[in-house]
Design a protein around this motif. Structure first.
Motif, PDB file in Angstrom:
ATOM      1  N   GLY A   1       0.896  -1.170   0.007  1.00 35.85           N
ATOM      2  CA  GLY A   1      -0.078  -0.051  -0.093  1.00 35.85           C
ATOM      3  C   GLY A   1       0.898   1.386  -0.102  1.00 35.85           C
ATOM      4  O   GLY A   1       2.271   1.098   0.194  1.00 35.85           O
ATOM      5  N   ARG A   2       0.337   2.485  -0.092  1.00 40.99           N
ATOM      6  CA  ARG A   2       1.166   3.632  -0.124  1.00 40.99           C
ATOM      7  C   ARG A   2       1.932   3.977   0.969  1.00 40.99           C
ATOM      8  O   ARG A   2       2.982   4.334   1.097  1.00 40.99           O
ATOM      9  CB  ARG A   2       0.330   4.942  -0.623  1.00 40.99           C
ATOM     10  N   SER A   3       1.124   3.825   2.208  1.00 38.52           N
ATOM     11  CA  SER A   3       1.807   4.111   3.353  1.00 38.52           C
ATOM     12  C   SER A   3       2.069   3.070   4.490  1.00 38.52           C
ATOM     13  O   SER A   3       1.439   1.839   4.434  1.00 38.52           O
ATOM     14  CB  SER A   3       0.931   5.234   4.176  1.00 38.52           C
ATOM     15  N   GLU A   4       2.958   3.048   5.358  1.00 39.73           N
ATOM     16  CA  GLU A   4       3.478   1.955   6.295  1.00 39.73           C
ATOM     17  C   GLU A   4       2.253   1.877   7.182  1.00 39.73           C
ATOM     18  O   GLU A   4       1.938   0.863   7.735  1.00 39.73           O
ATOM     19  CB  GLU A   4       4.618   2.727   7.162  1.00 39.73           C
ATOM     20  N   GLY A   5       1.472   2.890   7.597  1.00 34.46           N
ATOM     21  CA  GLY A   5       0.323   2.735   8.486  1.00 34.46           C
ATOM     22  C   GLY A   5      -0.666   1.802   7.968  1.00 34.46           C
ATOM     23  O   GLY A   5      -1.157   0.983   8.677  1.00 34.46           O
ATOM     24  N   SER A   6      -1.067   2.199   6.693  1.00 31.84           N
ATOM     25  CA  SER A   6      -1.981   1.287   5.996  1.00 31.84           C
ATOM     26  C   SER A   6      -1.850  -0.062   5.937  1.00 31.84           C
ATOM     27  O   SER A   6      -2.323  -0.933   6.160  1.00 31.84           O
ATOM     28  CB  SER A   6      -2.705   1.946   4.699  1.00 31.84           C
ATOM     29  N   VAL A   7      -0.575  -0.093   5.349  1.00 29.17           N
ATOM     30  CA  VAL A   7       0.059  -1.845   5.481  1.00 29.17           C
ATOM     31  C   VAL A   7       0.023  -2.464   6.702  1.00 29.17           C
ATOM     32  O   VAL A   7      -0.368  -3.626   6.872  1.00 29.17           O
ATOM     33  CB  VAL A   7       1.638  -1.711   4.745  1.00 29.17           C
ATOM     34  N   GLY A   8       0.543  -1.759   7.690  1.00 31.13           N
ATOM     35  CA  GLY A   8       0.595  -2.159   9.121  1.00 31.13           C
ATOM     36  C   GLY A   8      -0.806  -2.797   9.468  1.00 31.13           C
ATOM     37  O   GLY A   8      -0.850  -3.772  10.096  1.00 31.13           O
ATOM     38  N   LYS A   9      -1.875  -1.976   9.144  1.00 38.86           N
ATOM     39  CA  LYS A   9      -3.196  -2.325   9.745  1.00 38.86           C
ATOM     40  C   LYS A   9      -3.775  -3.408   8.743  1.00 38.86           C
ATOM     41  O   LYS A   9      -4.146  -4.326   9.425  1.00 38.86           O
ATOM     42  CB  LYS A   9      -4.047  -0.820   9.479  1.00 38.86           C
ATOM     43  N   ALA A  10      -3.343  -3.421   7.683  1.00 43.50           N
ATOM     44  CA  ALA A  10      -3.949  -4.722   6.935  1.00 43.50           C
ATOM     45  C   ALA A  10      -3.180  -6.025   7.194  1.00 43.50           C
ATOM     46  O   ALA A  10      -3.880  -6.914   7.328  1.00 43.50           O
ATOM     47  CB  ALA A  10      -3.348  -4.364   5.146  1.00 43.50           C
ATOM     48  N   ILE A  11      -1.713  -5.876   7.700  1.00 38.61           N
ATOM     49  CA  ILE A  11      -1.048  -7.060   8.079  1.00 38.61           C
ATOM     50  C   ILE A  11      -1.629  -7.690   9.089  1.00 38.61           C
ATOM     51  O   ILE A  11      -1.870  -8.735   9.687  1.00 38.61           O
ATOM     52  CB  ILE A  11       0.389  -6.720   8.216  1.00 38.61           C
ATOM     53  N   ASP A  12      -2.017  -6.563  10.250  1.00 39.62           N
ATOM     54  CA  ASP A  12      -2.585  -6.974  11.364  1.00 39.62           C
ATOM     55  C   ASP A  12      -4.098  -7.655  10.957  1.00 39.62           C
ATOM     56  O   ASP A  12      -4.154  -8.751  11.726  1.00 39.62           O
ATOM     57  CB  ASP A  12      -2.984  -5.763  12.557  1.00 39.62           C
ATOM     58  N   ALA A  13      -4.747  -7.222  10.163  1.00 40.41           N
ATOM     59  CA  ALA A  13      -6.022  -7.942   9.829  1.00 40.41           C
ATOM     60  C   ALA A  13      -5.738  -9.239   9.263  1.00 40.41           C
ATOM     61  O   ALA A  13      -6.409 -10.179   9.389  1.00 40.41           O
ATOM     62  CB  ALA A  13      -6.906  -6.904   9.082  1.00 40.41           C
ATOM     63  N   LEU A  14      -4.791  -9.431   8.379  1.00 40.88           N
ATOM     64  CA  LEU A  14      -4.385 -10.594   7.810  1.00 40.88           C
ATOM     65  C   LEU A  14      -4.099 -11.602   8.712  1.00 40.88           C
ATOM     66  O   LEU A  14      -4.445 -12.961   8.352  1.00 40.88           O
ATOM     67  CB  LEU A  14      -3.466 -10.365   6.573  1.00 40.88           C
ATOM     68  N   ARG A  15      -3.341 -11.279   9.423  1.00 40.45           N
ATOM     69  CA  ARG A  15      -2.732 -12.202  10.494  1.00 40.45           C
ATOM     70  C   ARG A  15      -3.926 -12.827  11.470  1.00 40.45           C
ATOM     71  O   ARG A  15      -3.842 -14.038  11.993  1.00 40.45           O
ATOM     72  CB  ARG A  15      -1.609 -11.516  11.427  1.00 40.45           C
ATOM     73  N   ARG A  16      -4.991 -11.904  11.515  1.00 36.56           N
ATOM     74  CA  ARG A  16      -6.133 -12.555  12.508  1.00 36.56           C
ATOM     75  C   ARG A  16      -6.847 -13.446  11.542  1.00 36.56           C
ATOM     76  O   ARG A  16      -7.245 -14.560  11.996  1.00 36.56           O
ATOM     77  CB  ARG A  16      -6.985 -11.272  12.950  1.00 36.56           C
ATOM     78  N   GLU A  17      -6.872 -13.215  10.161  1.00 33.73           N
ATOM     79  CA  GLU A  17      -7.713 -13.934   9.428  1.00 33.73           C
ATOM     80  C   GLU A  17      -6.796 -15.344   9.020  1.00 33.73           C
ATOM     81  O   GLU A  17      -7.538 -16.586   8.776  1.00 33.73           O
ATOM     82  CB  GLU A  17      -7.789 -13.194   8.045  1.00 33.73           C
ATOM     83  N   VAL A  18      -5.367 -15.216   8.862  1.00 32.36           N
ATOM     84  CA  VAL A  18      -4.841 -16.224   8.544  1.00 32.36           C
ATOM     85  C   VAL A  18      -3.313 -16.371   9.776  1.00 32.36           C
ATOM     86  O   VAL A  18      -2.469 -16.074   9.514  1.00 32.36           O
ATOM     87  CB  VAL A  18      -4.135 -16.174   7.054  1.00 32.36           C
ATOM     88  N   PRO A  19      -3.972 -16.829  10.839  1.00 32.30           N
ATOM     89  CA  PRO A  19      -2.928 -16.880  12.027  1.00 32.30           C
ATOM     90  C   PRO A  19      -1.589 -17.420  11.592  1.00 32.30           C
ATOM     91  O   PRO A  19      -0.443 -17.196  12.407  1.00 32.30           O
ATOM     92  CB  PRO A  19      -3.737 -17.798  13.086  1.00 32.30           C
ATOM     93  N   ASP A  20      -1.434 -18.577  10.765  1.00 34.64           N
ATOM     94  CA  ASP A  20      -0.097 -19.118  10.476  1.00 34.64           C
ATOM     95  C   ASP A  20       0.385 -18.541   9.369  1.00 34.64           C
ATOM     96  O   ASP A  20       1.538 -19.056   8.909  1.00 34.64           O
ATOM     97  CB  ASP A  20      -0.343 -20.650  10.511  1.00 34.64           C
ATOM     98  N   GLY A  21      -0.220 -17.582   8.527  1.00 36.97           N
ATOM     99  CA  GLY A  21       0.429 -16.992   7.517  1.00 36.97           C
ATOM    100  C   GLY A  21       1.633 -16.204   7.696  1.00 36.97           C
ATOM    101  O   GLY A  21       1.999 -15.593   8.988  1.00 36.97           O
ATOM    102  N   GLU A  22       2.583 -15.894   6.858  1.00 33.35           N
ATOM    103  CA  GLU A  22       3.699 -15.244   6.839  1.00 33.35           C
ATOM    104  C   GLU A  22       3.426 -13.803   6.066  1.00 33.35           C
ATOM    105  O   GLU A  22       3.438 -13.897   4.662  1.00 33.35           O
ATOM    106  CB  GLU A  22       4.966 -15.695   6.361  1.00 33.35           C
ATOM    107  N   PHE A  23       3.459 -12.813   6.180  1.00 31.12           N
ATOM    108  CA  PHE A  23       3.452 -11.492   5.910  1.00 31.12           C
ATOM    109  C   PHE A  23       4.372 -10.332   6.051  1.00 31.12           C
ATOM    110  O   PHE A  23       4.863 -10.255   7.181  1.00 31.12           O
ATOM    111  CB  PHE A  23       1.799 -10.733   6.359  1.00 31.12           C
ATOM    112  N   THR A  24       4.797  -9.861   5.044  1.00 34.48           N
ATOM    113  CA  THR A  24       5.995  -8.786   5.091  1.00 34.48           C
ATOM    114  C   THR A  24       5.335  -7.499   4.544  1.00 34.48           C
ATOM    115  O   THR A  24       4.389  -7.324   3.640  1.00 34.48           O
ATOM    116  CB  THR A  24       7.111  -9.413   4.292  1.00 34.48           C
ATOM    117  N   ALA A  25       5.826  -6.349   5.069  1.00 36.59           N
ATOM    118  CA  ALA A  25       5.496  -5.033   4.775  1.00 36.59           C
ATOM    119  C   ALA A  25       6.132  -4.700   3.301  1.00 36.59           C
ATOM    120  O   ALA A  25       7.529  -4.757   3.323  1.00 36.59           O
ATOM    121  CB  ALA A  25       5.661  -4.031   5.956  1.00 36.59           C
ATOM    122  N   GLY A  26       5.480  -4.095   2.607  1.00 41.91           N
ATOM    123  CA  GLY A  26       6.121  -3.402   1.210  1.00 41.91           C
ATOM    124  C   GLY A  26       5.420  -2.210   0.923  1.00 41.91           C
ATOM    125  O   GLY A  26       4.788  -2.303  -0.193  1.00 41.91           O
TER     126      GLY A  26
END
Length: 264
Positions: A38-63
């Motif tokens: 996403g464009r901003s670190e803030g929006s990406v961080g919030k998205a990763i938090d939501a994705l980790r709740r949805e896929v607890p064993d998923g591996e996500f990196t900020a880009g």
């Protein structure tokens, strides 16, 4: 079928919400390390938090970064590291009276919907070809084939994206890398809800507004409802997997039968 992407890294542009977030979740469930963009670190961080709740064993990196610029695209690819799967999902759309679409509007739609994808393909494809494996997926639209009168600039940009996919698939011929477009039909996202209310009575409840929109503005849909983002993601995950090794240069439809054609 086992869609196994363990050990693979996937970058999904515009993945903080909507179809992009659903694709990120689907790829993570299949075992990929997913770079969320996403464009901003803030929006990406919030998205990763939501994705980790949805896929607890998923591996996500900020880009985080603006991939519509050369600097931003390079920044995101550098953050991703070795890329095995590139999903060019970022796109903008909106209704506009045809004669009021300015040159600047046309340029903005092509910059975001076409050139951002081209830029990232140029950055990622050579290394994929050198390694002999990779997947490039460009998220197109039914509007690429059935140009809507209310958003000619959007539809035409997605038509161009189909050509981009076919051309780069030819460039990658024989390398083990596949390049495809995914033709997504009318899909239920927050942005589409706003778009629907541009075209129907704003006082209608959502379910009624959706039915009115499909009846008046997308009557050729055989599904007769909006597609859920997860349904788009399912096809993307398959095309990203080793099982789709013989599918390249295609424009693969997940459009609810919207495009009136017996060919893919």
């Amino acid at each position: 079928m086992k869609l196994d992407l363990a050990g693979k890294t996937a970058l999904v542009t515009g993945s903080t919400q909507g179809i992009g977030a659903a694709i990120a979740a689907g790829l993570a469930r299949a075992g990929a390390r997913v770079v969320v963009n996403g464009r901003s670190e803030g929006s990406v961080g919030k998205a990763i938090d939501a994705l980790r709740r949805e896929v607890p064993d998923g591996e996500f990196t900020a880009g985080a970064g603006d991939v519509t610029t050369d600097e931003g695209a390079r920044q995101v690819v550098a953050a991703a590291g070795q890329l095995d799967v590139l999903v060019n999902n970022l796109g903008i759309f909106g209704a506009q009276e045809p004669m009021s679409i300015t040159d600047d509007d046309w340029r903005r739609y092509f910059e975001v919907n076409v050139l951002a994808a081209v830029r990232l393909i140029r950055l990622a494809l050579p290394a994929m070809m050198d390694r002999g494996w990779g997947r490039v997926l460009n998220i197109a639209s039914d509007s690429a084939v059935v140009i809507p009168a209310e958003m000619i600039h959007y539809g035409t940009s997605k038509t161009a994206l189909l050509g981009v996919s076919r051309g780069f698939a030819k460039h990658a011929a024989g390398s083990g890398v596949t390049v495809n477009s995914v033709i997504a039909g009318p899909t239920h996202t927050g942005g589409v809800e706003d778009f629907v209310y541009q075209l129907v009575d704003k006082d209608l409840p959502w379910e009624e507004a959706q039915r009115e929109f499909m009846k008046k503005h997308r009557p050729q849909s055989l599904l007769q409802r909006l597609i859920e983002p997860e349904e788009i993601a399912n096809l993307v995950v398959y095309l990203s997997s080793p099982l789709a090794s013989a599918t390249t240069g295609g424009a693969v439809r997940v459009d609810g039968g919207y495009v009136d054609s017996i060919l893919p």
